[in-house]
Write a protein that holds these residues in place. Sequence first.
Motif, PDB file in Angstrom:
ATOM      1  N   PRO A   1       0.779  -1.015  -0.077  1.00 42.89           N
ATOM      2  CA  PRO A   1      -0.001   0.099  -0.121  1.00 42.89           C
ATOM      3  C   PRO A   1       0.943   1.289  -0.077  1.00 42.89           C
ATOM      4  N   GLU A   2       0.412   2.635  -0.578  1.00 44.46           N
ATOM      5  CA  GLU A   2       1.048   3.625  -0.402  1.00 44.46           C
ATOM      6  C   GLU A   2       0.722   4.211   0.930  1.00 44.46           C
ATOM      7  N   VAL A   3       1.583   4.438   1.588  1.00 45.60           N
ATOM      8  CA  VAL A   3       1.428   4.951   2.946  1.00 45.60           C
ATOM      9  C   VAL A   3       1.884   6.266   3.317  1.00 45.60           C
TER      10      VAL A   3
ATOM     11  N   PHE B   1      -2.420   7.282   6.777  1.00 39.17           N
ATOM     12  CA  PHE B   1      -3.164   6.251   5.989  1.00 39.17           C
ATOM     13  C   PHE B   1      -2.302   5.281   5.311  1.00 39.17           C
ATOM     14  N   ALA B   2      -3.430   4.302   4.853  1.00 39.19           N
ATOM     15  CA  ALA B   2      -2.666   3.270   4.074  1.00 39.19           C
ATOM     16  C   ALA B   2      -3.598   3.091   2.951  1.00 39.19           C
TER      17      ALA B   2
ATOM     18  N   SER C   1      -9.619  -3.402  -3.326  1.00 37.18           N
ATOM     19  CA  SER C   1      -8.656  -2.678  -4.003  1.00 37.18           C
ATOM     20  C   SER C   1      -8.672  -2.974  -5.605  1.00 37.18           C
ATOM     21  N   ALA C   2      -8.927  -3.894  -5.799  1.00 34.78           N
ATOM     22  CA  ALA C   2      -9.068  -4.395  -7.453  1.00 34.78           C
ATOM     23  C   ALA C   2     -10.141  -3.429  -8.242  1.00 34.78           C
TER      24      ALA C   2
ATOM     25  N   VAL D   1      -8.757   2.253  -2.232  1.00 31.47           N
ATOM     26  CA  VAL D   1      -9.251   2.177  -0.711  1.00 31.47           C
ATOM     27  C   VAL D   1      -8.365   2.803   0.239  1.00 31.47           C
ATOM     28  N   ASP D   2      -8.817   3.646   0.952  1.00 30.37           N
ATOM     29  CA  ASP D   2      -7.843   4.250   1.922  1.00 30.37           C
ATOM     30  C   ASP D   2      -8.319   3.889   3.399  1.00 30.37           C
ATOM     31  N   ALA D   3      -7.412   3.196   4.133  1.00 28.61           N
ATOM     32  CA  ALA D   3      -7.628   2.981   5.496  1.00 28.61           C
ATOM     33  C   ALA D   3      -6.932   4.069   6.309  1.00 28.61           C
ATOM     34  N   ILE D   4      -7.694   4.525   7.303  1.00 24.58           N
ATOM     35  CA  ILE D   4      -6.928   5.747   7.983  1.00 24.58           C
ATOM     36  C   ILE D   4      -6.870   5.253   9.333  1.00 24.58           C
TER      37      ILE D   4
END
Lengths: 331, 373, 339
Positions: free
Chosen positions: B110-112, B124-125, B155-156, B160-163
């Motif tokens: 993930p981009e973090v 965030f991720a 995410s496909a 999707v951001d998880a914070i």
Amino acid sequence: MTDRATVRTEQGLDADGLRDAYRMMRTIREFEERLHTEFATGDIPGFVHLYAGEEASATGVCTNLDGRDSIASTHRGHGHCIAKGVEVKGMMAEIYGKATGTCRGKGGSMHIADLSKGMLGANGIVGGGPPLICGTALAAKIQGTGGVSVAFFGDGASNQGTTLEAMNLAAVWNLPAIFVAENNGYAESTSSNWSVAADNIADRAAGFGMPGVIVDGFDFFAVHEAAGEAIARARAGGGPTLIEVKFTRYYGHFEGDQQTYRADEVAHAREELDCLKRFRARVIETGELTAAELDAIDAEVLQLIEESVTEAKAAPVPTADDLLTDVYITY
Amino acid sequence: MSDIIKVVMPKWGLSMTTGRVTEWLVDEGDEVSPGDDLLEIDTDKIAGALESPGGGILRRQIAQIDESIPVGATIGLLAPAEVSEEEIEKAARIAREELDSGSVEDVAGPEVGKVAVKGREIAFARLGTEGEDIVLVHGYGGDKNSWLFVQEPLSAAYVVDAIDLPGHGESSKDVGDGSLDVLVEAVTGYLAEQGIERAHLVGHSLGGAVVTAAAAAAPERVASLTLIAPAGYGPAINATYLRGFAGAQSRRQLQPHLGDLYGDPSLATRQLADDLMKFKRLDGVDEALNAILGTLLDGDAPGIDVAPLLAGIDVPVQVVWGDADAVIAASNAQGLDDRSVVTTLPGVGHMAHMEQPSAVVTAITSAVEAANG
Amino acid sequence: MARMISYRDAINEALTLEMERDETVIVMGEDNAGGASAGSPGEEDAWGGVLGVTKGLYGKFPGRVLDTPISESAFVGAAVGAATAGLRPVAELMFIDFMGVCFDQIFNQAAKFRYMFGGKAVTPVVIRTMYGAGLRAAAQHSQVLYPLFTHIPGLKVVVPSSPYEAKGLLIQAIRDNDPVIFCEHKAMYDVQGDVPEGAYAIPFGEANVVRDGDDVTIVALGRMVSVAEEAAKELAANGIEAEIVDPRTTSPLDTETILESVERTGRLVVVDESSPRCSVGRDISAIVAEQSFGALRGPIQVVTPPHTPVPFSDVLEDLYVPSAQDVVNAVKTVADWKR
């Protein structure tokens, strides 16, 4: 006693300062003389090392100190404790091993300490104190308090690596530290003339790049002046000094010591050199204090010591719970 | 070749670099549908079932049981029956060689990052590069990693951001007065800072109350809501659990409370307790959790009520609740309005997104589709 | 989220965070900055400690990182004294073997003040020190002497087993108000681990269960934790699930977690890199034998080096240090034991 600001003036001590100094020396003397008597009765447990005869050293140094300053002491530490303001009744109770003692009966004669007074402890380890006062001096330096730290140690400790290392470190770090070598002639039973390879302990100062001073330990004024100069230099950032105080202890290494290693030097010292006698003669002669004032102090001190012993004997002993407390702050 | 679907070792959380297959749940030759559990995976941190990325026949099990497999490596092959055995054998050989030579390319994790919102850093991720935005908001004491079984499959098709809420995860530990407003501002501020014009918000537990209030505060930015065992919707709340969680100073004190989280209490592992203690021991976390506890509870009763806010929010609402939820009982679902679509999961506890992630993925997907509907 | 850093950097980070948080925290030791700070003509912060652990602190905290002469009695004693006077000194005793020249200041002074002065002294000093074999440093630079400190009432003794543990335990050590001996394994400085960025404190006296298992309890200390983990993998392949308990601190010691585990597994193997006689390993063995005798299904095994100095030759040193195979063998001995 030393909570009030320094009592030193340009000319020396004012009348209040002189009274305080005399009271301090007299308190130490009476404390030790009384212990000598009481120890013989068998009521006092353990070892007791008396400071009688050496009062001018602790008093001469500590009358230059105030609440910012710290000292470390030795197994012969009662005088240093009293001179740094440790409460006398608590000390007496401690020596009797009572719960009301300065250390709640867990330290005894050799470990009386009151950090709130800047007294880091009498110390059962010869040479234990000098490294410690490098630490309190460092703290004062880093925190900018202007505080000075003093290590009292004997001629025996002058040969310990800890003492020599501490003097080197104090010089390397340029600490506000004073090293007071109390040379009473004997490390236990061994003569300092034999055990100290140099002519004088003070000569060793040169090896650490610091001033070394020799002072007559029976002369309060000489000690006070030499210490005052060194302490003022240290406070101003001028670094450490080694002061050698030469005198004779009036009793043995510890109570019970038959002192078969000594010649009859004590009688001469008590008669001709005694610090209290000399102090008294001088201040009466100069008119700074009267005999009546000094007698009044003597009476008050006697009263204090009498009460201390009475209260210590009557005080409660520690309980079984005290055995387990205060090993750690949290565990 | 194009009809062969590779099943790869997933990346469940940033720290995961390898995983072990502990059990194949499907035999070679069996037919599977998308979302079916294919196999069990164990990592240093977590164990879980991998859901099938597509439909077809499981033609090969590449990974052996207990073999350490790098993330991204092919562990199985799915294909329809018409793909020749020769083709499958070739693909299997390549996959095996990759594993044996260690030449598996690193999968993009993930981009973090962190964005500043009102003087607080919000971590965030992000997974996924294309599609609408979904933002996942964890519950009390949780963090962005709690979504790992949900974030990856979503995410496909979505970004999707998880914070991490303030006081949690890698976000700033300062939560001010610990009020709901502080947490809501973190979410709406996050959307603004990231330039997310409109997002589908997903919230678990406390996060459910936060996303509801965020939708009320910034309706223009919210496209749908998915609420998993949300706080703020009714009278039921397990105050003993919350206080026990906030007050625990050791694994020994924490462990007994964690059984309340899952329908199957054995999921409250020692590892979970250790990870939570690692979080709780960070400077500032105890203060943050206690401040937020003051918001969550009013005596032994809930301290927040967001049900009235829902009436003013004109977006699709999906709700997932485990009927064995011992923290916020599923009976609280009665506090929701008629428009909310509630999925009740039998035997599932408070952690539906970890206990039955496929149901949560389905709910989120339904919310997104309804919003576009 | 994972952030992999070394054991060395974890310790450096703990020092940095605590020095930022609390200006009474100071650092001192031989070559702690090294170089121009101590009068050499070269770089200001040339060494940062003999193995670079304190590198970079000197520039960040002027006046609070002190180089010392090679004079352990003086500066360890100074750290103890400064702790009584309002500072929180972290003194570095380069090799634990050097305790021989300064032990008095640790065990007669620091350890005793609280008790001997009637509960009135506060001495928050930390002594960081390197221990352990593995660097071919031979008998005077490789010993595992934490049992000697553990023996002394008044001292707390920490033996961190990973970068995460090292950072959190050192922060606790600095915040702790009692004297703490912090033992760093010199062969672990480059070990990488997942370490959070922020400050966190791991309380003393709480063992970490590193691995769950029901067949045998392995209590391992410091670097031996990773040896035990390696052994546990092999044991698992043979159907034996080992529970690994890392006490983290030898004083205080979390006997509760150890006893709970042994009550469940019925078997105990202790892995301790120190010499066997009067070791922490034997101490734990004795505690379990005294308190959980009824639970034991076989004799307790203690895996230690032989009762010899640490040898120099790599062949000999490798034989000296307990290996995973030694642990496996010990576990099999207790697992196979028949009355």
